[in-house]
Design a protein around this motif. Structure first.
Motif, PDB file in Angstrom:
ATOM      1  N   MET A 201       5.544  23.493 -28.741  1.00 40.33           N
ATOM      2  CA  MET A 201       6.557  22.972 -27.674  1.00 40.33           C
ATOM      3  C   MET A 201       5.851  22.521 -26.593  1.00 40.33           C
ATOM      4  O   MET A 201       6.516  21.835 -25.502  1.00 40.33           O
ATOM      5  N   VAL A 202       4.567  22.458 -26.415  1.00 36.97           N
ATOM      6  CA  VAL A 202       3.898  21.917 -25.152  1.00 36.97           C
ATOM      7  C   VAL A 202       4.393  20.328 -25.017  1.00 36.97           C
ATOM      8  O   VAL A 202       4.047  19.689 -25.896  1.00 36.97           O
ATOM      9  N   PRO A 203       4.766  20.014 -23.955  1.00 39.19           N
ATOM     10  CA  PRO A 203       5.278  18.481 -23.660  1.00 39.19           C
ATOM     11  C   PRO A 203       3.967  17.680 -23.558  1.00 39.19           C
ATOM     12  O   PRO A 203       3.060  18.257 -22.827  1.00 39.19           O
ATOM     13  N   ALA A 204       4.020  16.450 -23.862  1.00 41.31           N
ATOM     14  CA  ALA A 204       2.861  15.516 -23.309  1.00 41.31           C
ATOM     15  C   ALA A 204       3.105  15.064 -22.204  1.00 41.31           C
ATOM     16  O   ALA A 204       3.368  13.898 -22.067  1.00 41.31           O
ATOM     17  N   GLN A 205       3.129  15.907 -21.235  1.00 37.84           N
ATOM     18  CA  GLN A 205       3.474  15.513 -19.760  1.00 37.84           C
ATOM     19  C   GLN A 205       2.308  15.967 -18.994  1.00 37.84           C
ATOM     20  O   GLN A 205       2.296  17.136 -18.805  1.00 37.84           O
ATOM     21  N   PRO A 206       1.628  15.182 -18.126  1.00 39.12           N
ATOM     22  CA  PRO A 206       0.399  15.906 -17.220  1.00 39.12           C
ATOM     23  C   PRO A 206       1.031  16.295 -16.181  1.00 39.12           C
ATOM     24  O   PRO A 206       2.297  16.004 -15.586  1.00 39.12           O
ATOM     25  N   ARG A 207       0.520  17.158 -15.217  1.00 42.49           N
ATOM     26  CA  ARG A 207       1.001  17.884 -14.196  1.00 42.49           C
ATOM     27  C   ARG A 207       0.796  16.833 -12.968  1.00 42.49           C
ATOM     28  O   ARG A 207       0.197  15.764 -12.859  1.00 42.49           O
ATOM     29  N   LEU A 208       2.031  17.022 -12.268  1.00 45.05           N
ATOM     30  CA  LEU A 208       2.136  16.227 -10.989  1.00 45.05           C
ATOM     31  C   LEU A 208       1.318  16.856  -9.916  1.00 45.05           C
ATOM     32  O   LEU A 208       1.754  18.091  -9.485  1.00 45.05           O
ATOM     33  N   VAL A 209       0.446  16.211  -9.276  1.00 52.16           N
ATOM     34  CA  VAL A 209      -0.440  16.729  -8.345  1.00 52.16           C
ATOM     35  C   VAL A 209      -0.183  15.838  -6.982  1.00 52.16           C
ATOM     36  O   VAL A 209      -0.794  16.219  -5.911  1.00 52.16           O
ATOM     37  N   ARG A 210       0.864  15.043  -6.783  1.00 54.78           N
ATOM     38  CA  ARG A 210       1.462  14.679  -5.735  1.00 54.78           C
ATOM     39  C   ARG A 210       2.169  15.574  -4.900  1.00 54.78           C
ATOM     40  O   ARG A 210       2.580  16.383  -5.384  1.00 54.78           O
ATOM     41  N   GLY A 211       2.292  15.184  -3.636  1.00 50.34           N
ATOM     42  CA  GLY A 211       3.102  16.098  -2.921  1.00 50.34           C
ATOM     43  C   GLY A 211       2.337  17.227  -2.087  1.00 50.34           C
ATOM     44  O   GLY A 211       1.313  17.494  -2.437  1.00 50.34           O
ATOM     45  N   PRO A 212       3.190  18.016  -1.504  1.00 42.26           N
ATOM     46  CA  PRO A 212       2.509  19.160  -0.784  1.00 42.26           C
ATOM     47  C   PRO A 212       2.234  20.118  -1.598  1.00 42.26           C
ATOM     48  O   PRO A 212       2.476  20.389  -2.454  1.00 42.26           O
ATOM     49  N   PHE A 213       1.013  20.932  -1.095  1.00 35.20           N
ATOM     50  CA  PHE A 213       0.582  22.074  -2.071  1.00 35.20           C
ATOM     51  C   PHE A 213       1.498  23.207  -1.598  1.00 35.20           C
ATOM     52  O   PHE A 213       1.757  23.524  -0.635  1.00 35.20           O
ATOM     53  N   LEU A 214       1.818  23.814  -2.792  1.00 32.42           N
ATOM     54  CA  LEU A 214       2.484  24.897  -2.672  1.00 32.42           C
ATOM     55  C   LEU A 214       1.978  25.968  -3.655  1.00 32.42           C
ATOM     56  O   LEU A 214       2.159  25.937  -4.834  1.00 32.42           O
ATOM     57  N   PHE A 215       1.831  27.293  -3.334  1.00 32.80           N
ATOM     58  CA  PHE A 215       1.397  28.486  -4.240  1.00 32.80           C
ATOM     59  C   PHE A 215       1.922  29.794  -3.880  1.00 32.80           C
ATOM     60  O   PHE A 215       2.150  30.239  -2.933  1.00 32.80           O
ATOM     61  N   SER A 216       2.361  30.184  -5.021  1.00 32.26           N
ATOM     62  CA  SER A 216       3.192  31.388  -5.035  1.00 32.26           C
ATOM     63  C   SER A 216       2.332  32.336  -5.298  1.00 32.26           C
ATOM     64  O   SER A 216       1.858  32.842  -6.183  1.00 32.26           O
ATOM     65  N   ALA A 217       1.925  33.311  -4.256  1.00 29.36           N
ATOM     66  CA  ALA A 217       0.966  34.417  -4.539  1.00 29.36           C
ATOM     67  C   ALA A 217       1.727  35.680  -4.744  1.00 29.36           C
ATOM     68  O   ALA A 217       2.607  36.153  -4.021  1.00 29.36           O
ATOM     69  N   ASP A 218       1.285  36.394  -5.664  1.00 31.19           N
ATOM     70  CA  ASP A 218       2.239  37.503  -6.079  1.00 31.19           C
ATOM     71  C   ASP A 218       1.058  38.767  -5.886  1.00 31.19           C
ATOM     72  O   ASP A 218       1.716  40.099  -5.947  1.00 31.19           O
ATOM     73  N   HIS A 219      -0.415  38.745  -5.759  1.00 30.45           N
ATOM     74  CA  HIS A 219      -1.027  40.003  -5.596  1.00 30.45           C
ATOM     75  C   HIS A 219      -1.908  39.113  -4.425  1.00 30.45           C
ATOM     76  O   HIS A 219      -2.348  38.348  -4.352  1.00 30.45           O
ATOM     77  N   CYS A 220      -2.665  40.456  -3.449  1.00 22.23           N
ATOM     78  CA  CYS A 220      -3.326  40.087  -2.286  1.00 22.23           C
ATOM     79  C   CYS A 220      -4.345  41.306  -2.387  1.00 22.23           C
ATOM     80  O   CYS A 220      -3.818  42.514  -2.323  1.00 22.23           O
ATOM     81  N   PHE A 221      -5.691  41.196  -2.390  1.00 28.17           N
ATOM     82  CA  PHE A 221      -6.541  42.230  -2.195  1.00 28.17           C
ATOM     83  C   PHE A 221      -7.999  41.783  -1.596  1.00 28.17           C
ATOM     84  O   PHE A 221      -8.186  40.585  -1.406  1.00 28.17           O
ATOM     85  N   LEU A 222      -8.509  42.698  -0.902  1.00 22.75           N
ATOM     86  CA  LEU A 222      -9.784  42.543  -0.304  1.00 22.75           C
ATOM     87  C   LEU A 222     -10.949  42.552  -1.156  1.00 22.75           C
ATOM     88  O   LEU A 222     -11.151  43.489  -1.854  1.00 22.75           O
TER      89      LEU A 222
END
Length: 558
Positions: A201-222
């Motif tokens: 099922m994996v598409p032959a499509q590279p990731r797009l690295v253009r545009g602003p960085f956006l990161f969804s953080a689901d855990h945070c620890f020290l």
């Protein structure tokens, strides 16, 4: 061959299903690397014996020959996002929807599709076009009947999925934990076949690295002596060690001290990667789920317009001015919603920049860019959100679609989210014990605004179509004008309606010229003439638009 920072091409696979279907056991059978949040490490998860939060783990396979040209990496990594299955945790499942590329829908073969299986299927339709159905616990079937019962289950499920975007999806029978129980178990069965279907099922499509960085953080620890680590998934763009990132909810900008991908140091991360980002001088106790982004790229707002579709499995009505739970990423809050659409309701797209891409069953394809919202277009107020007329059959029969629809969302508190964020509306006040889908609509944000500012809201040209009825009192001897009555009260300022068209029961069209006396009667000119109608057939009607957000409440337009 990729550079040393990106030896892997990562695919995020959501693992969804009803509680107790064996999702976490399947993840354990597949995984070779575990994150700090994997396999129900949450203390309450261990105590209650169910998944309570998103869990993350991974496994890798050699890069298939068919993908090497498009994805020049040494290995293909599958990051498994283990989602809760309990009805009360649907908000957490929705939070995982934005980060997955593919989906494993896990079904207990002894129970079949259950209430939350259906909700997970809806989440899957919203999030991805790629799904593998995992028919789990086949070891519980009698050995002599196992093959026959699995084939029967596959046929029954195929009929169910024929009415979804996953018609014809692959199905794999597995036993993730043969024998069950807490002790050592024989090796899992069916895992190589399942991995093979994922790789296909994996598409032959590279990731797009253009545009602003956006990161969804689901855990945070020290991490003592290092700083605060935020683990999550890169939704868009890329970031490097030494670069600056913002926590938009806090309006705090931090420098990236270090990065890891499944505990391996890296110098950069890009769209699709599961990563841990370390920053300093940040109190981890004040954060749980949040966003990281290119500084200044994620706004905070109180109202927005979204292009939306009604979830066809939702059986209730969604009236305008009603309040629903709206999820944007990991954030869920209440919003008052007003629905509007194309003026004629015919399903034809207006001549505007906004184009909604409809798939074969008429639903919004959320992986497509829906464009900019056109404030210059007139939109018709809807008393409720429309769905599809009928359901698609197994043969793929087309359903008539109501046309593009939008929702004005007025949030109960300010929300921080990307301006094109995925939106899911839900009715969580529905009794979880009832077998009913609580996910009501989905879509993407297309515009942000401050609905508390009447002048800004007035730019939104949503109208209600009004109609007034009256009758012809008498026709002038020349047959080109008439005195009419019954449409206005005696104190109505009829000059507001001067120049508007009225239509008689016979189809003649006239123009209101002004008042006639002080009793509410008015004069209408008929350029093509009018023949006096028989008694009881002298009705006339006036239709016009009133813009609901127009600051001049007396303004009416035909």
């Amino acid at each position: 061959m990729p550079d040393e920072c990106q030896p892997l091409h990562n695919i995020n696979v959501g693992v969804l299903g009803h509680v107790d279907s064996g999702k976490t056991s399947l993840v354990a059978a597949l995984s070779t690397k575990l994150s700090t949040a994997a396999l129900d490490k949450h203390p309450q998860s261990k105590e209650r014996g169910i998944t309570l939060d998103l869990g993350f783990s991974s496994f890798t396979v050699p890069m298939p020959a068919r993908l090497i040209a498009a994805l020049p990496c040494r290995e293909l990594q599958f990051t498994l996002v283990d989602c809760p299955g309990h009805a009360s945790l649907i908000r957490t499942i929705i939070g995982g929807a934005q980060i997955i590329d593919m989906m494993l829908l896990v079904i207990d073969v002894t129970k079949g599709i259950q209430a939350q299986t259906a909700e997970c299927l809806v989440v899957g339709e919203i999030a991805t076009q790629h799904m593998v159905v995992v028919i789990n616990k086949v070891d519980l079937l009698p050995a002599e009947l196992r093959h026959k019962l699995v084939v029967k289950a596959c046929k029954r499920l195929a009929q169910t999925f024929a009415a979804t975007t996953f018609a014809g999806c692959p199905m794999v029978a597995v036993s993730a934990k043969p024998g069950g129980g807490d002790g050592p178990a024989p090796p899992a069965e069916g895992v190589p076949e399942l991995i093979g279907e994922l790789v296909k099922m994996v598409p032959a499509q590279p990731r797009l690295v253009r545009g602003p960085f956006l990161f969804s953080a689901d855990h945070c620890f020290l991490v003592k002596g290092q700083g605060t680590v935020l683990t999550g998934t890169v939704l868009s763009g890329s970031a490097e060690v030494g670069g600056m990132v913002e926590l938009p909810e806090l309006r705090v900008v931090k420098k990236v001290k270090s990065m890891q991908v499944f505990r391996q140091p890296v110098s950069a991360c890009r769209q699709g990667d599961r990563a841990g980002i370390c920053v300093t001088q940040l109190d981890a106790s004040t954060l749980e789920r949040t966003l990281l982004c290119t500084p200044g790229s994620v706004p905070t707002f109180t109202s927005a317009i979204a292009a939306v579709e009604k979830v066809r499995f939702f059986s209730g009505t969604l009236p305008s001015k009603g309040r629903v739970h709206v999820s944007l990423g990991h954030c869920t809050l209440m919003a008052e919603v007003t629905y509007f659409g194309t003026p004629d309701g015919s399903g034809h797209e207006p001549a505007a920049a906004l184009r909604l891409v409809l798939d074969r069953i008429g639903q919004l394809a959320l992986n497509e860019n829906v464009g900019e919202f056109d404030y210059s277009t007139d939109y018709a107020y809807q008393h409720e959100l429309h769905g599809l007329e009928g359901r698609p059959s197994a043969s793929g029969r087309q359903c008539q679609h109501y046309g593009p629809q939008w929702a004005l969302l007025k949030f109960s508190q300010p929300v921080t989210a990307p301006k094109d964020a995925l939106v899911i509306g839900s009715r969580f006040d529905t009794d979880v014990s009832k077998a009913a889908c609580r996910l009501a609509f989905y879509g993407r944000l297309v515009a942000l605004l401050r609905a508390e500012d009447p002048s800004e809201l007035a730019h939104l040209r949503i109208f209600k179509l009004k109609m007034r009825a009256g009758s012809i009192d008498r026709v002038a001897p020349d047959g080109f004008s008439a005195v009419c009555k019954g449409m206005f009260k005696k104190d109505t300022d009829i000059s507001l309606f001067a120049g508007m068209k009225v239509t008689t029961a016979s189809g003649a069209v006239g123009t209101i010229e002004g008042s006639f006396g002080k009793s509410g009667k008015f004069k209408v000119a008929f350029p093509k003439g009018i023949v006096p109608a028989a008694p009881g057939h002298n009705s006339i009607t006036l239709t016009f638009k009133r813009y609901i957000y127009d600051q001049n409440k007396r303004n009416m337009v035909q």
